[in-house]
Design an enzyme around this catalytic site. Sequence first.
Site, PDB file in Angstrom:
ATOM      1  N   GLY A  93     -40.818  14.305  11.746  1.00 18.65           N
ATOM      2  CA  GLY A  93     -40.907  13.591  10.484  1.00 18.65           C
ATOM      3  C   GLY A  93     -40.159  14.395   9.444  1.00 18.65           C
ATOM      4  O   GLY A  93     -39.086  14.933   9.732  1.00 18.65           O
ATOM      5  N   SER A 125     -38.359  17.489  16.922  1.00 20.19           N
ATOM      6  CA  SER A 125     -37.552  17.368  15.712  1.00 20.19           C
ATOM      7  C   SER A 125     -38.045  18.342  14.643  1.00 20.19           C
ATOM      8  O   SER A 125     -37.846  19.541  14.771  1.00 20.19           O
ATOM      9  CB  SER A 125     -37.577  15.918  15.223  1.00 20.19           C
ATOM     10  N   ALA A 126     -38.705  17.868  13.589  1.00 21.94           N
ATOM     11  CA  ALA A 126     -39.226  18.781  12.563  1.00 21.94           C
ATOM     12  C   ALA A 126     -40.175  19.807  13.166  1.00 21.94           C
ATOM     13  O   ALA A 126     -40.220  20.962  12.732  1.00 21.94           O
ATOM     14  CB  ALA A 126     -39.938  17.989  11.469  1.00 21.94           C
ATOM     15  N   HIS A 162     -30.984  16.167  16.271  1.00 24.88           N
ATOM     16  CA  HIS A 162     -30.227  14.937  16.018  1.00 24.88           C
ATOM     17  C   HIS A 162     -28.757  15.264  15.742  1.00 24.88           C
ATOM     18  O   HIS A 162     -28.134  14.680  14.844  1.00 24.88           O
ATOM     19  CB  HIS A 162     -30.822  14.153  14.849  1.00 24.88           C
ATOM     20  N   GLU A 197     -29.223  14.059  20.906  1.00 24.88           N
ATOM     21  CA  GLU A 197     -30.364  13.225  21.266  1.00 24.88           C
ATOM     22  C   GLU A 197     -30.651  13.301  22.768  1.00 24.88           C
ATOM     23  O   GLU A 197     -29.738  13.242  23.598  1.00 24.88           O
ATOM     24  CB  GLU A 197     -30.104  11.767  20.885  1.00 24.88           C
TER      25      GLU A 197
END
Length: 250
Positions: A93, A125-126, A162, A197
Amino acid sequence: MANTDDVRRLLLIGNSTLHGRRYLDHTAKEIQDLVGNAANVVFVPFALQDRRTYAKKAQERFRRMGLSLTSVHDVSNMRRAVEEAGAIFVGGGNTFRLLKGLYDHDLLGSIRRRVAAGAPYIGSSAGSIVACPSLKTTKDMPVVQPPSFEALGLVPFQISPHYLDPEPTSTHMGETQEERILQFLEENEEPVVGLREGSMLRVQDGAITLRGPNAARIFFRGKTPFEAAPGSDVSFLLATSDAAPVGRIA
């Protein structure tokens, strides 16, 4: 900055959803292999504002993996929940919001100690960025202000998830992701892994392996960026910049 030793087990995922597949489908086998028979997975949902919906989504996906998951926002003592966790999953997020939540609830030290004791850490991700020394390689907007950019430091390098390659035919004149990473390295020493990705880093037994279908682009200060192929041993990320390889990894 923390050193990565043999007891640490990390799965640092570039993205939680891959085109054409459902949430965490592309990494489910890696998660199951890393977590094993852990009795309880503790989820950190701070990267999204709607923590309840996010936790429900994660619980359902982990249930289909045969794993029980509890969100820290649902317990009365968050630090104790982390310190007793069988495994820790930090979702993606907004990285600024996530790191601020970790500071607000005084969880950075608890996570570091639990991971140092051998509990698996899964970041997406985060959640992967905050496993690094700082959040400086995020692309997110600073919608909130954490007390510091300093993150968990579970690994001595940065991740840029990403990762998108420059498009030669594009007429867009804005900075590319590579240019932004090179700007980071003008001011900072930590190497950066551009995770495309579907890719992830598996840290275990004092080594790091690139998992997933795509190569990663790796940046060291003062060196030409290069590619690491899927399945590569990228344990050199634990070394100094002087020890970094030169050229492409086949």
